[in-house]
Design a protein around this motif. Structure first.
Motif, PDB file in Angstrom:
ATOM      1  N   ASN A  14       0.796  -1.230   0.000  1.00  0.00           N
ATOM      2  CA  ASN A  14       0.000   0.000   0.000  1.00  0.00           C
ATOM      3  C   ASN A  14       0.825   1.275   0.000  1.00  0.00           C
ATOM      4  O   ASN A  14       0.422   2.270  -0.593  1.00  0.00           O
ATOM      5  N   HIS A  15       1.955   1.264   0.652  1.00  0.00           N
ATOM      6  CA  HIS A  15       2.743   2.488   0.775  1.00  0.00           C
ATOM      7  C   HIS A  15       3.176   3.037  -0.577  1.00  0.00           C
ATOM      8  O   HIS A  15       3.239   4.243  -0.767  1.00  0.00           O
ATOM      9  N   ARG A  16       3.427   2.175  -1.544  1.00  0.00           N
ATOM     10  CA  ARG A  16       3.832   2.647  -2.875  1.00  0.00           C
ATOM     11  C   ARG A  16       2.731   3.475  -3.523  1.00  0.00           C
ATOM     12  O   ARG A  16       2.984   4.536  -4.085  1.00  0.00           O
ATOM     13  N   ALA A  17       1.523   2.954  -3.464  1.00  0.00           N
ATOM     14  CA  ALA A  17       0.388   3.663  -4.072  1.00  0.00           C
ATOM     15  C   ALA A  17       0.131   4.989  -3.367  1.00  0.00           C
ATOM     16  O   ALA A  17      -0.102   6.021  -4.012  1.00  0.00           O
ATOM     17  N   VAL A  18       0.176   4.986  -2.059  1.00  0.00           N
ATOM     18  CA  VAL A  18      -0.082   6.209  -1.288  1.00  0.00           C
ATOM     19  C   VAL A  18       0.976   7.268  -1.596  1.00  0.00           C
ATOM     20  O   VAL A  18       0.653   8.418  -1.910  1.00  0.00           O
ATOM     21  N   VAL A  19       2.246   6.889  -1.537  1.00  0.00           N
ATOM     22  CA  VAL A  19       3.330   7.843  -1.778  1.00  0.00           C
ATOM     23  C   VAL A  19       3.313   8.342  -3.225  1.00  0.00           C
ATOM     24  O   VAL A  19       3.503   9.527  -3.485  1.00  0.00           O
ATOM     25  N   SER A  20       3.037   7.446  -4.176  1.00  0.00           N
ATOM     26  CA  SER A  20       3.023   7.884  -5.573  1.00  0.00           C
ATOM     27  C   SER A  20       1.903   8.888  -5.828  1.00  0.00           C
ATOM     28  O   SER A  20       2.074   9.831  -6.595  1.00  0.00           O
ATOM     29  N   ARG A  21       0.762   8.707  -5.175  1.00  0.00           N
ATOM     30  CA  ARG A  21      -0.331   9.693  -5.308  1.00  0.00           C
ATOM     31  C   ARG A  21       0.064  11.019  -4.666  1.00  0.00           C
ATOM     32  O   ARG A  21      -0.147  12.086  -5.248  1.00  0.00           O
ATOM     33  N   GLU A  22       0.615  10.950  -3.453  1.00  0.00           N
ATOM     34  CA  GLU A  22       0.982  12.178  -2.737  1.00  0.00           C
ATOM     35  C   GLU A  22       2.062  12.975  -3.470  1.00  0.00           C
ATOM     36  O   GLU A  22       2.049  14.195  -3.470  1.00  0.00           O
ATOM     37  N   LEU A  23       2.998  12.270  -4.110  1.00  0.00           N
ATOM     38  CA  LEU A  23       4.094  12.942  -4.810  1.00  0.00           C
ATOM     39  C   LEU A  23       3.825  13.118  -6.304  1.00  0.00           C
ATOM     40  O   LEU A  23       4.695  13.542  -7.045  1.00  0.00           O
ATOM     41  N   ASN A  24       2.618  12.743  -6.720  1.00  0.00           N
ATOM     42  CA  ASN A  24       2.207  12.877  -8.122  1.00  0.00           C
ATOM     43  C   ASN A  24       3.161  12.129  -9.061  1.00  0.00           C
ATOM     44  O   ASN A  24       3.565  12.638 -10.108  1.00  0.00           O
ATOM     45  N   ILE A  25       3.513  10.919  -8.674  1.00  0.00           N
ATOM     46  CA  ILE A  25       4.363  10.057  -9.493  1.00  0.00           C
ATOM     47  C   ILE A  25       3.433   9.190 -10.352  1.00  0.00           C
ATOM     48  O   ILE A  25       2.615   8.448  -9.817  1.00  0.00           O
ATOM     49  N   PRO A  26       3.531   9.287 -11.685  1.00  0.00           N
ATOM     50  CA  PRO A  26       2.566   8.606 -12.558  1.00  0.00           C
ATOM     51  C   PRO A  26       2.662   7.081 -12.573  1.00  0.00           C
ATOM     52  O   PRO A  26       1.678   6.398 -12.838  1.00  0.00           O
ATOM     53  N   SER A  27       3.839   6.524 -12.299  1.00  0.00           N
ATOM     54  CA  SER A  27       3.944   5.064 -12.306  1.00  0.00           C
ATOM     55  C   SER A  27       4.992   4.625 -11.288  1.00  0.00           C
ATOM     56  O   SER A  27       5.901   5.381 -10.950  1.00  0.00           O
ATOM     57  N   ILE A  28       4.835   3.395 -10.819  1.00  0.00           N
ATOM     58  CA  ILE A  28       5.771   2.828  -9.861  1.00  0.00           C
ATOM     59  C   ILE A  28       6.070   1.397 -10.260  1.00  0.00           C
ATOM     60  O   ILE A  28       5.261   0.742 -10.918  1.00  0.00           O
ATOM     61  N   GLN A  29       7.232   0.926  -9.874  1.00  0.00           N
ATOM     62  CA  GLN A  29       7.596  -0.456 -10.148  1.00  0.00           C
ATOM     63  C   GLN A  29       6.999  -1.332  -9.059  1.00  0.00           C
ATOM     64  O   GLN A  29       7.060  -0.990  -7.876  1.00  0.00           O
ATOM     65  N   ALA A  30       6.387  -2.447  -9.464  1.00  0.00           N
ATOM     66  CA  ALA A  30       5.794  -3.357  -8.485  1.00  0.00           C
ATOM     67  C   ALA A  30       5.783  -4.771  -9.045  1.00  0.00           C
ATOM     68  O   ALA A  30       5.818  -4.976 -10.255  1.00  0.00           O
TER      69      ALA A  30
END
Length: 97
Positions: A14-30
């Protein structure tokens, strides 16, 4: 991912999704794993999966017991079986969903 196309977060994701939304990061590796209903696969397919998992467990235990300089070959075998199992499970998922 479940057969109905829905995703669920496994522990620790969950932390990846939360942080990516807060920092406006369009994609994350998972790492994404698809759910394969056990009742859909044949007994033979189940046996192949379990035998490969057992080989992996045995190799991982063997690697723990070896001195550092002897671990490279076992690590290569582990990687090979992990990739084979992953490809096999993906093929089953595609076949049954």
């Amino acid at each position: 991912m479940f057969p109905n196309g829905k995703y669920v977060v496994h522990s620790g994701g969950n932390h990846r999704a939360v942080v990516s939304r807060e920092l406006n990061i369009p994609s994350i590796q998972a790492s994404v794993t698809a759910y394969l209903a056990e009742e859909k696969i044949s007994k033979e397919e189940y046996i192949i999966i379990e035998e490969t998992r057992q080989k992996l467990d045995d190799l991982k235990i063997k690697r723990l017991l070896l001195p550092m300089e002897d671990k490279e070959l076992i690590t290569k075998k582990i990687t090979y079986y992990e990739q084979e199992l992953d490809a096999y499970l993906k093929a089953l998922y595609i076949r049954y969903n």
